[in-house]
Each structure stands twice: as structure tokens, then as C-alpha cells.
Design a protein around this motif. Structure first.
Motif, PDB file in Angstrom:
ATOM      1  N   MET A  42       8.520   4.330   8.621  1.00 50.75           N
ATOM      2  CA  MET A  42       7.410   3.404   8.385  1.00 50.75           C
ATOM      3  C   MET A  42       7.574   2.734   7.029  1.00 50.75           C
ATOM      4  O   MET A  42       8.039   3.347   6.076  1.00 50.75           O
ATOM      5  CB  MET A  42       6.077   4.151   8.404  1.00 50.75           C
ATOM      6  CG  MET A  42       5.609   4.591   9.778  1.00 50.75           C
ATOM      7  SD  MET A  42       3.895   5.188   9.758  1.00 50.75           S
ATOM      8  CE  MET A  42       4.123   6.757   8.902  1.00 50.75           C
ATOM      9  N   ARG A  43       7.150   1.472   6.958  1.00 51.73           N
ATOM     10  CA  ARG A  43       7.100   0.773   5.681  1.00 51.73           C
ATOM     11  C   ARG A  43       5.974   1.341   4.828  1.00 51.73           C
ATOM     12  O   ARG A  43       5.066   2.003   5.323  1.00 51.73           O
ATOM     13  CB  ARG A  43       6.856  -0.724   5.918  1.00 51.73           C
ATOM     14  CG  ARG A  43       8.076  -1.489   6.367  1.00 51.73           C
ATOM     15  CD  ARG A  43       7.751  -2.936   6.679  1.00 51.73           C
ATOM     16  NE  ARG A  43       6.814  -3.538   5.718  1.00 51.73           N
ATOM     17  CZ  ARG A  43       6.447  -4.820   5.760  1.00 51.73           C
ATOM     18  NH1 ARG A  43       6.926  -5.619   6.716  1.00 51.73           N
ATOM     19  NH2 ARG A  43       5.593  -5.303   4.873  1.00 51.73           N
ATOM     20  N   PHE A  44       6.051   1.041   3.526  1.00 53.63           N
ATOM     21  CA  PHE A  44       5.017   1.532   2.610  1.00 53.63           C
ATOM     22  C   PHE A  44       3.620   1.126   3.091  1.00 53.63           C
ATOM     23  O   PHE A  44       2.694   1.949   3.109  1.00 53.63           O
ATOM     24  CB  PHE A  44       5.275   0.977   1.204  1.00 53.63           C
ATOM     25  CG  PHE A  44       4.120   1.198   0.263  1.00 53.63           C
ATOM     26  CD1 PHE A  44       3.932   2.425  -0.346  1.00 53.63           C
ATOM     27  CD2 PHE A  44       3.205   0.186   0.013  1.00 53.63           C
ATOM     28  CE1 PHE A  44       2.858   2.635  -1.191  1.00 53.63           C
ATOM     29  CE2 PHE A  44       2.125   0.393  -0.831  1.00 53.63           C
ATOM     30  CZ  PHE A  44       1.956   1.619  -1.439  1.00 53.63           C
ATOM     31  N   GLU A  45       3.462  -0.148   3.455  1.00 55.27           N
ATOM     32  CA  GLU A  45       2.140  -0.628   3.881  1.00 55.27           C
ATOM     33  C   GLU A  45       1.654   0.108   5.120  1.00 55.27           C
ATOM     34  O   GLU A  45       0.453   0.386   5.259  1.00 55.27           O
ATOM     35  CB  GLU A  45       2.183  -2.141   4.143  1.00 55.27           C
ATOM     36  CG  GLU A  45       2.373  -3.002   2.914  1.00 55.27           C
ATOM     37  CD  GLU A  45       3.826  -3.077   2.449  1.00 55.27           C
ATOM     38  OE1 GLU A  45       4.068  -3.648   1.378  1.00 55.27           O
ATOM     39  OE2 GLU A  45       4.711  -2.553   3.166  1.00 55.27           O
ATOM     40  N   GLN A  46       2.563   0.452   6.020  1.00 51.52           N
ATOM     41  CA  GLN A  46       2.174   1.215   7.208  1.00 51.52           C
ATOM     42  C   GLN A  46       1.720   2.624   6.832  1.00 51.52           C
ATOM     43  O   GLN A  46       0.749   3.141   7.380  1.00 51.52           O
ATOM     44  CB  GLN A  46       3.340   1.291   8.198  1.00 51.52           C
ATOM     45  CG  GLN A  46       3.650  -0.027   8.897  1.00 51.52           C
ATOM     46  CD  GLN A  46       4.860   0.092   9.790  1.00 51.52           C
ATOM     47  OE1 GLN A  46       5.955   0.426   9.335  1.00 51.52           O
ATOM     48  NE2 GLN A  46       4.678  -0.162  11.068  1.00 51.52           N
ATOM     49  N   ARG A  47       2.437   3.242   5.896  1.00 49.19           N
ATOM     50  CA  ARG A  47       2.038   4.584   5.460  1.00 49.19           C
ATOM     51  C   ARG A  47       0.653   4.564   4.826  1.00 49.19           C
ATOM     52  O   ARG A  47      -0.162   5.461   5.051  1.00 49.19           O
ATOM     53  CB  ARG A  47       3.060   5.141   4.472  1.00 49.19           C
ATOM     54  CG  ARG A  47       4.394   5.521   5.091  1.00 49.19           C
ATOM     55  CD  ARG A  47       5.247   6.290   4.087  1.00 49.19           C
ATOM     56  NE  ARG A  47       6.521   6.666   4.663  1.00 49.19           N
ATOM     57  CZ  ARG A  47       7.644   5.966   4.520  1.00 49.19           C
ATOM     58  NH1 ARG A  47       7.623   4.846   3.838  1.00 49.19           N
ATOM     59  NH2 ARG A  47       8.772   6.370   5.068  1.00 49.19           N
ATOM     60  N   MET A  48       0.383   3.551   4.003  1.00 46.44           N
ATOM     61  CA  MET A  48      -0.922   3.476   3.354  1.00 46.44           C
ATOM     62  C   MET A  48      -2.035   3.222   4.378  1.00 46.44           C
ATOM     63  O   MET A  48      -3.130   3.791   4.282  1.00 46.44           O
ATOM     64  CB  MET A  48      -0.922   2.376   2.286  1.00 46.44           C
ATOM     65  CG  MET A  48      -0.034   2.683   1.085  1.00 46.44           C
ATOM     66  SD  MET A  48      -0.455   4.253   0.240  1.00 46.44           S
ATOM     67  CE  MET A  48       0.796   5.359   0.916  1.00 46.44           C
ATOM     68  N   PHE A  49      -1.765   2.379   5.360  1.00 42.13           N
ATOM     69  CA  PHE A  49      -2.744   2.135   6.425  1.00 42.13           C
ATOM     70  C   PHE A  49      -2.999   3.430   7.199  1.00 42.13           C
ATOM     71  O   PHE A  49      -4.152   3.787   7.486  1.00 42.13           O
ATOM     72  CB  PHE A  49      -2.229   1.044   7.376  1.00 42.13           C
ATOM     73  CG  PHE A  49      -3.175   0.712   8.494  1.00 42.13           C
ATOM     74  CD1 PHE A  49      -4.168  -0.247   8.327  1.00 42.13           C
ATOM     75  CD2 PHE A  49      -3.088   1.358   9.721  1.00 42.13           C
ATOM     76  CE1 PHE A  49      -5.046  -0.552   9.359  1.00 42.13           C
ATOM     77  CE2 PHE A  49      -3.959   1.063  10.761  1.00 42.13           C
ATOM     78  CZ  PHE A  49      -4.941   0.107  10.568  1.00 42.13           C
ATOM     79  N   ALA A  50      -1.913   4.135   7.523  1.00 39.97           N
ATOM     80  CA  ALA A  50      -2.053   5.401   8.257  1.00 39.97           C
ATOM     81  C   ALA A  50      -2.832   6.420   7.435  1.00 39.97           C
ATOM     82  O   ALA A  50      -3.648   7.174   7.980  1.00 39.97           O
ATOM     83  CB  ALA A  50      -0.674   5.947   8.614  1.00 39.97           C
ATOM     84  N   ARG A  51      -2.608   6.447   6.126  1.00 38.45           N
ATOM     85  CA  ARG A  51      -3.331   7.402   5.280  1.00 38.45           C
ATOM     86  C   ARG A  51      -4.831   7.108   5.285  1.00 38.45           C
ATOM     87  O   ARG A  51      -5.656   8.025   5.361  1.00 38.45           O
ATOM     88  CB  ARG A  51      -2.788   7.363   3.852  1.00 38.45           C
ATOM     89  CG  ARG A  51      -3.477   8.368   2.934  1.00 38.45           C
ATOM     90  CD  ARG A  51      -2.798   8.452   1.577  1.00 38.45           C
ATOM     91  NE  ARG A  51      -3.515   9.330   0.669  1.00 38.45           N
ATOM     92  CZ  ARG A  51      -3.455  10.658   0.694  1.00 38.45           C
ATOM     93  NH1 ARG A  51      -2.684  11.256   1.565  1.00 38.45           N
ATOM     94  NH2 ARG A  51      -4.158  11.377  -0.165  1.00 38.45           N
ATOM     95  N   LEU A  52      -5.190   5.825   5.200  1.00 37.10           N
ATOM     96  CA  LEU A  52      -6.610   5.465   5.242  1.00 37.10           C
ATOM     97  C   LEU A  52      -7.232   5.893   6.566  1.00 37.10           C
ATOM     98  O   LEU A  52      -8.355   6.420   6.601  1.00 37.10           O
ATOM     99  CB  LEU A  52      -6.772   3.962   5.034  1.00 37.10           C
ATOM    100  CG  LEU A  52      -6.441   3.430   3.634  1.00 37.10           C
ATOM    101  CD1 LEU A  52      -6.532   1.906   3.615  1.00 37.10           C
ATOM    102  CD2 LEU A  52      -7.370   4.033   2.590  1.00 37.10           C
ATOM    103  N   LYS A  53      -6.514   5.673   7.664  1.00 32.10           N
ATOM    104  CA  LYS A  53      -7.031   6.066   8.979  1.00 32.10           C
ATOM    105  C   LYS A  53      -7.147   7.583   9.096  1.00 32.10           C
ATOM    106  O   LYS A  53      -8.080   8.108   9.710  1.00 32.10           O
ATOM    107  CB  LYS A  53      -6.128   5.513  10.086  1.00 32.10           C
ATOM    108  CG  LYS A  53      -6.213   4.000  10.252  1.00 32.10           C
ATOM    109  CD  LYS A  53      -7.632   3.577  10.606  1.00 32.10           C
ATOM    110  CE  LYS A  53      -7.781   2.087  10.762  1.00 32.10           C
ATOM    111  NZ  LYS A  53      -9.197   1.693  11.037  1.00 32.10           N
TER     112      LYS A  53
END
Length: 313
Positions: A1-12
Motif C-alpha cells: 500500500m502507498r503511504f496515503e492508503q496506509r493512513m486512510f486505512a489507519r483512520l478507518k
């Protein structure tokens, strides 16, 4: 996953964790562990037998997991259930596990009374190990999954977007704030250990990246002071493990040392531009975990740098 995807996943993940309690949390935990470990046995309650003090077992690591996720926090009730589960596990599952893992859903971390209870249980039941798994360790487990598995676990797609995230790892925000207010300047009496110099050479870190890390290494003592004064060894270990996991993932996607360092910096700061003090504080954090061997590769014992390796400043 890209960084932005990881951050989105963390928020979820954090949104989901805030909503999970009791059986829903237990099911989420079991789904996560089943996705990660082929040897994980998810234990369901069965009639008069109950679950014999366990919500899951890993056969290879010999770890027993017990979930505690009440909808309303009650330290006394959790203590009673913990002691009951631990005793049942010891009596009914003797020889099946070496570590008892307390898995909880408290977004704020481990309550002081619960931490004291776990420490007492560790003393009373040696050589049995007692461990804690909260939101930090749960997220570290999720980071080991691939994109499709994360989407399945969280029940939502993880889009590729160019969203801006101010802080990559909010657990590091208090440390960043501390370093920004401290005097983050090189200590002229602090010498860089030889192992760090060799590690810089081995990982081909040179130029501005090397210079920034070497300069930051002279302030890493501030991080030891931060954790030691607050008696936060558990959090230090959790943060270090997070760095190790993230580094391993980044290393699979990037090969150049400078690109890996850039990705790790985003792990600390997010992808937003920051003021110079915040950037210097982030460099100290990276240098600290570089020295501790949590990120980048340790050179083999018989490795020697070539004559073309960059020189440290």
C-alpha cells in the motif's frame, strides 16, 4: 500500500475500533489473527465448557489470547474476568501456552489499575509471560496484511488518493512536541558509535541524508530521557515494533536508501510540509531508531566498507 492508503486505512481502523465491544471486538480480533497466522485457532464458546479462558491460540508461538472489550469501562469487572480467564487457562490448558496475552479495545491505552494488575500477575505466575495488546499492536498486525485483506477486515475499499496527512503516526506526536521544545542541537561531546558509521555505509546512505542522520544522532539521548522519565518502556517497544514493520514493507517497494528514508519520514510526519523545528525533531526520531537497529539493515560481522563509501561529517 502507498503511504496515503496506509493512513486512510489507519483512520478507518480507529473509527472501527471505537465502535467495537464485547463479541464484535472478539470477532474482529479473531478475523485479523486468522488472516495473519495459519496456526491461529479461534476459540468459540461451547455450551457448559465455555472457552476455557481463551479467545484464541497460536500453536507455533504458544500464545493464548483473551479479549476484554466491555462497552463501558469498569476496572473491577475487568480484573475479575482477567483473573478468572487466567486461572481457567492455567487449569484447563496446562501445557498449551507459554504467554497469556491481554487483548483490549481501550482507545486511550492501558488503564493504570489494569497495568498494575498485569504486572502483579506476571510476578505471581512466572515463568508464564503476560503481555498486552491494544490499538497500537492491533494496528501493527493489520500493517502486515496485504491490501485486499485490509479491505476485507475493515469492510471498505482503500482508495488511492492524494490526501494530505499532517502527522503520519499520531502516537509519536507527544514525542515530537517534546523534542521541538527541547534543545535539539548537536552535542559536541557525543561521538557517533562505529557501528552506526558502518551501518550508514552498508545501507549506502550518503550526501545530505547521511549528514542529517549523523547530526541528529547527537541528540538521540533526548529520546531515552523522554521514555525513561515517563516510565514508558512498553510504549517505546510498541513504537519500535511499528517502525520495524513499516520499514520492512517500505523496503519491499523501494530500493534506494534515500527513498526509504523519505518514506520513513512520512511515517513520522505525514506528507504535509512542516516547520524546520518539527523536521529536525523527526530526524532525531529516525536517527534514534536507526541506532537501535529497528530500521535499515545491520551489516554482517565480516562486512567492510569499500574505499568509495561516503564519509560521515
Amino acid at each position: 500500500m502507498r503511504f496515503e492508503q496506509r493512513m486512510f486505512a489507519r483512520l478507518k481502523f480507529l473509527e472501527k475500533l471505537a465502535e467495537l465491544s464485547e463479541n464484535a471486538f472478539e470477532n474482529f480480533f479473531q478475523d485479523l489473527m486468522c488472516a495473519l497466522y495459519p496456526d491461529f485457532v479461534d476459540v468459540r464458546t461451547h455450551g457448559n465448557l465455555g472457552d476455557l479462558g481463551a479467545d484464541g491460540l497460536t500453536l507455533h508461538d504458544r500464545q493464548l489470547y483473551a479479549c476484554y472489550a466491555p462497552s463501558t469501562f469498569d476496572a473491577s469487572a475487568i480484573e475479575l474476568k482477567f483473573k478468572s480467564d487466567l486461572q481457567k487457562a492455567i487449569n484447563k490448558r496446562s501445557g498449551q501456552f507459554d504467554t497469556f496475552v491481554f487483548v483490549h479495545n481501550d482507545m486511550r491505552g492501558t488503564h493504570p489499575e489494569i497495568a498494575a494488575m498485569l504486572a502483579e500477575a506476571q510476578r505471581a505466575h512466572k515463568p508464564l509471560n503476560i503481555e498486552i495488546m491494544g490499538r497500537r499492536r492491533l494496528w501493527q498486525k493489520i500493517m502486515k496484511l496485504d491490501l485486499a485483506e485490509v479491505e476485507d477486515l475493515l469492510g471498505c475499499p482503500i482508495p488511492i488518493t492524494d490526501s494530505i496527512y499532517g502527522i503520519g503516526m499520531e502516537d509519536l506526536e507527544p514525542l515530537l512536541d517534546h523534542l521541538k521544545t527541547a534543545t535539539v542541537s548537536p552535542d559536541p561531546l557525543h561521538r557517533i558509535p562505529q557501528v552506526s558509521e558502518e551501518k550508514l555505509d552498508y545501507n549506502e546512505l550518503d550526501g545530505d541524508s547521511r549528514e542529517s542522520l549523523v547530526k541528529a544522532m547527537k541528540s538521540t539521548h533526548l529520546i531515552d530521557e523522554y521514555y525513561d522519565l515517563r516510565i514508558m518502556e512498553i510504549q517505546r517497544k510498541e513504537v519500535a515494533e511499528g517502525f520495524r514493520i513499516y520499514y520492512q514493507q517500505v523496503r519491499e517497494a523501494w530500493t534506494a536508501a534515500e527513498d526509504i528514508l523519505w518514506q520513513l519520514e512520512m511515517y513520522v510526519l505525514g506528507n504535509m510540509r512542516h516547520d524546520p523545528r518539527t523536521h529536525r525533531a523527526a530526524q532525531v526520531i529516525l536517527a534514534y531508531f536507526f541506532e537501535r537497529c529497528d530500521i535499515f539493515e545491520q551489516p554482517p560481522a565480516d562486512w567492510r566498507p569499500s574505499t568509495t563509501s561516503g564519509d560521515a561529517t
